[in-house]
Design a protein around this motif. Structure first.
Motif: not given
Length: 110
Positions: A92-105, A25-38
């Protein structure tokens, strides 16, 4: 590693495993996607839950009268932590889905 509890086998949570999870967890960037900091908040709650479960088990198997009484409060805290983890994972899931959903669209439109 497995632990035996009430006749069921399950993977044991070890201090080394928790330490490894915290290092990752310490190695992850602070904001991979909205909510990932949680994830760090979730990990703190999961670490606390591990401590609570160990204390609950100690009180239960030790059959200490005051320990058994304390378990009611410990179980309430554990339950509250689990509800918080569920809520945080939903965020976290909502932020990830919005990111991936936007990319998929965007990919499908191309």
């Amino acid at each position: 590693t497995t632990a035996r509890t009430m006749g069921n086998e399950h993977p044991a949570i070890t201090a080394a495993g928790l330490s490894e999870a915290n290092e990752l967890l310490a190695q992850l960037p602070a904001n991979l996607w909205p909510g990932s900091e949680k994830f760090k908040v979730v990990q703190g709650l999961l670490d606390r839950n591990n401590t609570l479960i160990n204390e609950i088990n100690h009180n239960h198997y030790g059959r200490y009268p005051d320990g058994l009484e304390k378990n009611a409060d410990l179980i309430k805290e554990l339950s509250g932590n689990i509800a918080s983890v569920i809520s945080l994972y939903e965020e976290v899931n909502s932020g990830f889905v919005s990111l991936v959903g936007g990319t998929a669209a965007t990919t499908e439109a191309a």
